[in-house]
Design a protein around this motif. Structure first.
Motif, PDB file in Angstrom:
ATOM      1  N   GLN A 171       0.817  -1.211   0.000  1.00  0.00           N
ATOM      2  CA  GLN A 171       0.000   0.000   0.000  1.00  0.00           C
ATOM      3  C   GLN A 171       0.853   1.264   0.000  1.00  0.00           C
ATOM      4  OE1 GLN A 171      -3.061  -0.033  -0.660  1.00  0.00           O
ATOM      5  NE2 GLN A 171      -3.374  -2.228  -0.406  1.00  0.00           N
TER       6      GLN A 171
ATOM      7  N   LYS B 153      -5.892   8.448   0.926  1.00  0.00           N
ATOM      8  CA  LYS B 153      -5.893   7.684   2.172  1.00  0.00           C
ATOM      9  C   LYS B 153      -7.329   7.502   2.674  1.00  0.00           C
ATOM     10  CE  LYS B 153      -3.278   7.736   6.463  1.00  0.00           C
ATOM     11  NZ  LYS B 153      -2.455   8.577   7.312  1.00  0.00           N
TER      12      LYS B 153
ATOM     13  N   ALA C 152      -9.154   5.009   0.525  1.00  0.00           N
ATOM     14  CA  ALA C 152      -8.714   3.621   0.729  1.00  0.00           C
ATOM     15  C   ALA C 152      -9.452   2.971   1.894  1.00  0.00           C
ATOM     16  CB  ALA C 152      -7.213   3.586   0.979  1.00  0.00           C
TER      17      ALA C 152
ATOM     18  N   TYR D 176     -12.419   3.581  -3.627  1.00  0.00           N
ATOM     19  CA  TYR D 176     -11.045   3.415  -4.105  1.00  0.00           C
ATOM     20  C   TYR D 176     -11.027   3.626  -5.618  1.00  0.00           C
ATOM     21  CZ  TYR D 176      -6.360   1.493  -4.083  1.00  0.00           C
ATOM     22  OH  TYR D 176      -5.008   1.333  -4.207  1.00  0.00           O
TER      23      TYR D 176
ATOM     24  N   VAL E  51      -4.548   6.815  -8.155  1.00  0.00           N
ATOM     25  CA  VAL E  51      -3.887   5.752  -7.375  1.00  0.00           C
ATOM     26  C   VAL E  51      -2.396   6.055  -7.287  1.00  0.00           C
ATOM     27  CG1 VAL E  51      -3.565   4.265  -9.399  1.00  0.00           C
ATOM     28  CG2 VAL E  51      -3.675   3.246  -7.162  1.00  0.00           C
TER      29      VAL E  51
ATOM     30  N   THR F 225       1.598  -1.344  -5.617  1.00  0.00           N
ATOM     31  CA  THR F 225       0.167  -1.034  -5.733  1.00  0.00           C
ATOM     32  C   THR F 225      -0.365  -1.449  -7.102  1.00  0.00           C
ATOM     33  OG1 THR F 225       0.685   1.159  -6.524  1.00  0.00           O
ATOM     34  CG2 THR F 225       0.296   0.923  -4.165  1.00  0.00           C
TER      35      THR F 225
END
Ligand SMILES: C[S@@+](CC[C@H](N)C(=O)[O-])C[C@H]1O[C@@H](n2cnc3c(N)ncnc32)[C@H](O)[C@@H]1O
Length: 855
Positions: A353, A417, A420, A427, A454, A497
């Protein structure tokens, strides 16, 4: 008041509360209450509510009074004649409030038995005497007075108040009258309500049964099968019993009814929801008697080829329509609520992550801490486009921005953040398989222009570690997930990721941007200026560095402006300049190598980590392309070589000629020396400098330098003196015989006859003579006799001035000689180098091609 009493609508309200003031009043009112009009049930809800409220208040009192009054009235009726109710004077007047409050109030509704309208539920709750069960249970079988009935007697006897006694009498009479027509109305009513409740319950049960049976039969009809669920199980039980023969038919039927009732309604099951429509998802050979699994296995055993479910048209119908072979029946997919194909699971992908430092990277990282930045935005600006941090790609935080997180609009990584922590749609991205580019990443939601999507995170490694991994770990891999990051660091997202799966496009919809977050650099994918729609594949321009990439990969982005390869468009070979051979060949070689994507480090060594992503193995298509380019380049090289050889030949011919001329010049020089010595003239030094010259202009073209060059030079030398005197220029003809016979002596004689020579004239004469040198190639008999006829002004350059005049030309010849020698040498060297280079190139190329094909 009279009017009101006669009105049926106002009956209830009029009779609900009766104030017993006087005997007459009470008599008149009680008679009114006993009249049939007064017993009309209330018709409105409000009314009923008022009844109920009254009933609640006066329930106990009224009941006890009723009972007692009935008994008293019965006894009195036997002894005294019934008085006729009379309307008194006071009937029309309403009694005073005080007098009204002093008297007892009765609920005539209950007394009149109209409380039948009170719902059973309510009665059950508020009255203990609601009757349940069948009427038989309620009907009095025993005439013996119950002990309860004695209590009212005692109450009646206890009545000492004459007014109350009077009221009791009257009420008893009324009750007597009612009893004659409707014996025990209240009890009956209660019984009736209980019975009605039962009936309703039974009726409901019957309706539900009928409904379920109907549904069952419908299912049977539609599916050619029996009913399902619990009904089926009940039926099964009955069938089983029949089979056993344990019960006669009637008993069986009874039992069936009771059993069903018990089974279905005694213990109500949880509600059965329909999962889907009747036919959705059913195959033709679907048999509802069997379970889904059994049906499936039956179908599979039959081996019927079924058309796979189509994805929804909005995403892929266009391409399906383009496919002519696509002519099949289809059924609606079951999961119509899920418009996109299911997301895939990638084997061997270790998710990270956030960035993780490996080995020395961490130490290096700390040493090179990032600079800082701060903004001075106002709350109303919200760190918008003009925010200093935003412009510098720094994320705002509490240390560099005065706004709160709600006010500030420049905290993309904080937003990430937050997202997520939400669900998958917050997301917003997922891995999907592409047709020809392996995995890719797809948007599950919309993204605004320039919104963060992302983060590209993974292992942060040093260059050394990167090279090690390339050599040892990833040497057989087809895809690398390496990205040059910051300060010679590399992000290896092999463990990282989801951003590692984002493919390249020449017309991308996203951008990969480096930001500084809390003093640390981080990479993230941001939406492009168009924004992103749900279901779109995310792409960015890989921007491969061609100088460090080992092999070019074919791009399959399919956009209009596709460059054909992953990286910048290959430069086309520019036409070669015919400058110095070295420059040409070296340039050509470099360009060729550039074009082929082979740097100095090409070969077996791994590519430089500077490049963002490379592929270890070129596919066959790339190799083919490279071969074609190599052939082209080889042809070009060959042409160059031929040209250079021709030039070399020409140069060598010229060289030979010049050598001859040198010997001539030398001999001439020797002669000059002799003469000078003889004439005591100073010796002119000849320069030996080699001048750098332009190859194109100075190299004589093939055929230009002829074996007769020497003669031309001789002639020039011979003719030069002719130009010394203006008067002699026009008469420049040298009879062969004379020239042949001429002797130095004779020429020396004649030299004395040329006194009028000025430097200017010499210079101009030199120029002209040089021009003529180039134009005329007449054989020159340098050693010919200098004798001349008196008419002819031809003069052998035997005088000092003549030799001095000839000096520059000699210099130029010598220079030319030196230049030609150097040109010859450089051409020779260049050609050999070129040949060697070409050989090397081909060698390398063939090696690479072989390895690529093998791979
Ligand atoms: C970082 S990976 C992207 C994810 C990759 N598709 C996968 O399946 O893991 C980069 C590799 O994907 C492939 N790729 C990405 N974009 C491509 C494109 N436009 N055309 C062809 N291949 C592409 C290339 O093989 C490239 O080396």
């Amino acid at each position: 008041m009279a009017d009101r009493n006669t009105s049926p609508a106002s009956t209830s309200s009029a009779v609900s509360c009766v104030t017993v003031g006087t005997e007459q009043q009470s008599a008149s009112l009680s008679s009114a209450a006993a009249s049939p009009l007064m017993s009309t049930p209330p018709t409105s809800l409000g009314d009923e509510a008022s009844v109920l409220s009254d009933a609640a208040k006066m329930e106990v009192t009224a009941e006890s009074h009723e009972e007692s009054l009935v008994l008293v009235a019965q006894t009195e009726a036997q002894t005294t004649p019934q008085p006729t109710p009379a309307v008194t004077q006071s009937e029309g007047r309403r009694p005073a409030r005080r007098s009204r409050g002093a008297v007892t109030t009765y609920n005539v509704q209950i007394l009149a038995g109209t409380a039948i309208h009170t719902p059973t539920k309510y009665l059950e709750k508020h009255h203990g005497n609601v009757l349940h069960g069948s009427l038989e249970d309620v009907r009095p079988t025993n005439t013996a007075p119950s002990p309860k009935k004695k209590t009212p007697k005692r109450v009646a006897e206890d009545i000492s108040d004459p007014a109350e006694a009077q009221l009791a009498t009257e009420t008893a009479q009324a009750a007597q009258r009612r009893k004659s027509s409707r014996p025990d109305l209240r009890k009956d009513a209660l019984r009736n309500s209980a019975a009605a409740g039962d009936v309703v319950q039974k009726a409901t049960g019957a309706i539900v049964r009928a409904g379920s049976k109907l549904l069952g039969s419908l299912r049977i009809d539609m599916n050619d099968s029996g009913p399902s669920g619990y009904q089926q199980s009940a039926e099964k039980k009955v069938i089983a019993k029949r089979e056993r023969g344990a019960l006669p038919v009637e008993a069986e039927n009874k039992e069936e009814e009771v059993g069903e009732e018990e089974q279905e309604y005694a213990q109500p099951k949880s509600k059965q929801w329909l999962q889907q429509g009747l036919f959705v998802g059913q195959d033709r050979d679907f048999n509802p008697r069997f379970s889904e699994t059994k049906n499936r296995s039956r179908r599979q055993s039959k081996q019927i080829k079924k058309a796979p479910a189509l994805p929804l048209p909005m995403f892929s119908m266009e391409e399906k329509l383009e496919d002519n072979d696509f002519r099949r029946d289809f059924k609606l997919p079951f999961d119509v609520y899920h418009p996109l194909p299911k997301k895939v699971k990638v084997d061997g992908w270790v998710k990270l992550q956030k960035n993780r430092f490996i080995g020395d990277a961490s130490a290096l990282w700390k040493r090179d801490k990032q600079d800082s930045s701060s903004c001075y935005c106002l709350p109303e600006e919200g760190c918008g486009e003009a925010c200093h941090n935003r412009i510098m790609a720094y994320e705002c935080d509490s240390t560099n921005c005065k706004l709160t997180s709600e006010q500030c609009g420049n905290r993309p990584f904080a937003e990430l953040k937050r997202r997520a922590k939400g669900n998958g749609y917050d997301y917003g991205v997922e891995v999907a398989e592409t047709e020809d580019r392996g995995y890719g990443v797809r948007a599950m939601r919309t993204f605004d222009p320039h919104q963060i999507i992302v983060e590209y995170a993974g292992e942060i490694i040093t260059q050394t570690e990167c090279e090690r991994r390339m050599k040892q770990v990833y040497k057989r891999d087809k895809c690398y997930y390496l990205m040059s990051f910051d300060n010679k660091m590399i992000i290896d997202a092999t463990r990282g990721t989801i951003a590692r799966f984002v493919n390249h496009s020449c017309e991308p919809n996203c951008e990969m941007i480096k930001w500084t977050v809390n003093g640390e650099p981080r990479m993230a994918l941001f939406a492009g200026s168009r924004g992103i729609m749900t279901g779109e594949e995310l792409t960015y321009d890989y921007n491969f560095d061609p100088f460090s990439s080992k092999t070019m990969q074919t791009c399959r982005c399919g956009t209009r402006s596709c460059r054909g390869v992953l990286g910048p468009k290959p430069k086309h070979q520019q036409p070669q300049k015919e400058s110095l051979a070295t420059t040409i060949v070296a340039g050509a070689k470099r360009k060729f190598q550039d074009f082929m994507g082979m740097g100095s480090s090409s070969g077996s060594a791994p590519s430089s980590p500077k490049k963002r992503k490379t592929s270890a193995y070129a596919n066959a298509h790339v190799i083919k392309h490279q071969n074609a380019v190599a052939e082209k380049s080889a042809a070009h090289e060959k042409a160059e070589k031929t040209k250079a050889e021709a030039a070399a030949q020409a140069a060598s011919r010229q060289n030979r000629a010049l050598r001859r001329s040198t010997s001539m010049i030398l001999s001439s020089s020797r002669r000059t020396k002799v003469r000078r010595t003889r004439h005591s003239l100073p010796i002119t030094k000849t320069s030996r400098h080699t001048t750098t010259i332009d190859y194109k202009r100075r190299t004589p073209k093939p055929g230009f330098v002829k074996p007769g060059t020497l003669k031309a030079i001789r002639k020039t030398v011979q003719r030069t003196p002719l130009a010394l005197s203006k008067s002699r220029v026009s008469s420049f003809k040298t009879p062969k015989s004379q020239a042949r016979d001429a002797t130095p002596e004779s020429s020396s004689e004649s030299s004395d006859e040329s006194p009028n020579i000025t430097p200017a004239s010499l210079r101009s004469a030199n120029k002209k003579s040089l021009k003529q040198t180039q134009l005329n190639f007449k054989p020159l008999n340098f050693g010919a006799s200098s004798s001349r006829s008196s008419d002819d002004s031809l003069k052998f350059p035997d005088s000092d001035s003549d030799f001095e005049d000839a000096e520059p030309r000699v210099k130029r010849f010598k220079k030319g000689l030196a230049t030609t020698t150097s040109v010859r040498g450089s051409v020779k060297k260049t050609v050999s180098r070129s040949i060697k280079g070409t050989k090397r190139t081909f060698k390398g190329l063939s090696g690479r091609a072989t390895s690529g094909v093998d791979d």
